[in-house]
Design an enzyme around this catalytic site. Structure first.
Site, PDB file in Angstrom:
ATOM      1  N   CYS A 114       0.379   3.454   0.175  1.00 25.11           N
ATOM      2  CA  CYS A 114       0.749   4.852  -0.065  1.00 25.11           C
ATOM      3  C   CYS A 114      -0.278   5.845   0.481  1.00 25.11           C
ATOM      4  O   CYS A 114       0.026   7.041   0.599  1.00 25.11           O
ATOM      5  CB  CYS A 114       0.946   5.082  -1.553  1.00 25.11           C
ATOM      6  SG  CYS A 114       2.044   3.855  -2.313  1.00 25.11           S
ATOM      7  N   HIS A 253       1.274  11.887  -2.322  1.00 24.98           N
ATOM      8  CA  HIS A 253       2.201  10.774  -2.388  1.00 24.98           C
ATOM      9  C   HIS A 253       3.056  10.965  -3.635  1.00 24.98           C
ATOM     10  O   HIS A 253       2.582  11.437  -4.660  1.00 24.98           O
ATOM     11  CB  HIS A 253       1.430   9.451  -2.449  1.00 24.98           C
ATOM     12  CG  HIS A 253       2.262   8.309  -2.894  1.00 24.98           C
ATOM     13  ND1 HIS A 253       3.440   7.948  -2.275  1.00 24.98           N
ATOM     14  CD2 HIS A 253       2.108   7.444  -3.947  1.00 24.98           C
ATOM     15  CE1 HIS A 253       3.959   6.907  -2.894  1.00 24.98           C
ATOM     16  NE2 HIS A 253       3.189   6.592  -3.905  1.00 24.98           N
ATOM     17  N   ASN A 283      10.214   6.597  -4.564  1.00 17.82           N
ATOM     18  CA  ASN A 283       8.872   6.346  -4.030  1.00 17.82           C
ATOM     19  C   ASN A 283       9.017   5.632  -2.689  1.00 17.82           C
ATOM     20  O   ASN A 283       9.457   4.495  -2.634  1.00 17.82           O
ATOM     21  CB  ASN A 283       8.102   5.483  -5.036  1.00 17.82           C
ATOM     22  CG  ASN A 283       6.699   5.124  -4.582  1.00 17.82           C
ATOM     23  OD1 ASN A 283       6.373   5.154  -3.404  1.00 17.82           O
ATOM     24  ND2 ASN A 283       5.864   4.734  -5.533  1.00 17.82           N
TER      25      ASN A 283
END
Length: 328
Positions: A114, A253, A283
């Site tokens: 990420c 993120h 996500n």
């Protein structure tokens, strides 16, 4: 004097196929209310059969070219941040190069989960500042659906697929700088809390599952994300001489809304100035920041001269921050 780097074009892509919370209700013991309350996610996009990370990258570049018609045949280097490459080699970046025929471009994939996209921007800015290259294509892309365990109700509700792309170009030496400050930190001893094992069955002294799926200790990652990450963001801003009040837009993120809400309270950067696409995309790891950036640029939130903080954090456990003066 070093050469300033700046973002000159941006694009993104998410697959057409939607995986809604109602769909997940039919797969595991969960429900829409529970998912939304704990994550803020209503749906995520899933790559179709025959779509791979390179496919999503290619569509993101096409979107970039539609929105900002620019020559890319003279791109010097392509960096793809991904934890889900099509294959070990050739790199996903090489597959993007092949599609667009950038014959003189170097290519490499970067694995920092990420934090990958911001880490790739660190490298692109440094390569341009040092004079090695003048035009670099940077992408963050994932097909996390391919490594998600859809029998695990704690992780399958989170992840989706997508890609984002930016063109980073050299400016003139006397231009106002866009890359203002960079930051990185890693807690590698806790890498076993969020991983996807390939060939090793241990991370440090910790045994891990080599089944090929993403594995996450949600509670441990949450504690790290709401304590260590805001701590490092605060240290980064202090070192840069910037207060939270001066940040026009925070583009982190996007893991889940509970984490983003906690981070807002601990960093002093309000949610109203935090860019997220989480509710509709889930996500997307390395893709989440460029997807959010593209949306904020498209709807007019991002304006030239604004101060923007990009911050990636996740598997590793790794963090990467970049303070930008927006120029696009």
């Amino acid at each position: 004097m070093s050469t300033p780097a700046r973002i000159t074009a941006i694009g993104s892509y998410v697959p057409d196929q939607v995986l809604s919370n109602a769909d997940l209700e039919r797969m595991v013991d969960t429900n829409d209310e529970w998912i939304v309350q704990r994550t803020g996610i209503s749906e995520r996009r899933i790559a179709a059969d025959g779509q791979f990370t390179s496919s999503l990258c290619i569509e993101a570049v096409r979107d970039l070219l539609r929105r900002y018609p620019r020559a890319i045949d003279d791109v010097d280097y392509i960096l793809v941040a991904t934890a889900t490459p099509d294959m070990s080699f050739p790199s996903t970046a090489a597959l993007v190069q092949a599609e667009f025929g950038m014959r003189r471009a170097g290519t490499a994939d970067l694995s920092a989960a990420c934090a990958g996209f911001v880490s790739a921007l660190h490298m692109a800015g440094g390569l341009i500042a040092g004079g090695a290259f003048r035009k670099i294509l940077v992408l963050g892309a994932e097909t996390l659906s391919r490594i998600t365990d859809y029998t695990d109700r704690t992780t399958c509700i989170l992840f989706g697929d997508g890609a984002g792309a930016v063109l980073v170009e050299a400016g003139e030496p006397d231009e106002e700088r866009s890359w203002l400050a960079a930051h990185a930190a890693t807690d590698g001893l806790d890498g076993h809390q969020l991983y996807r094992a390939a060939t090793a069955d241990r991370i440090g002294g910790q045994a891990v599952d080599i089944g090929g799926k993403l594995v996450q200790n949600g509670r441990a990652v949450y504690r790290w994300a709401v304590s260590r990450v805001p701590e490092e963001i605060g240290a980064f801003l202090d070192e840069a001489g910037v207060s939270p009040e001066e940040i026009d837009w925070f583009v982190p993120h996007n893991p889940n809304m509970r984490i983003l809400e906690a981070m807002s309270g601990r960093t002093g950067i309000p949610l109203e100035r935090t860019v997220t696409t989480l509710a509709r995309t889930g996500n997307t790891s390395a893709a989440s920041i460029p997807i959010a950036l593209r949306e904020a640029a498209a709807d007019g939130r991002l304006q030239p001269g604004q101060l923007v903080l990009l911050y990636g954090f996740g598997g590793g456990l790794t963090q990467a921050g970049l303070l930008l003066r927006w120029t696009l």
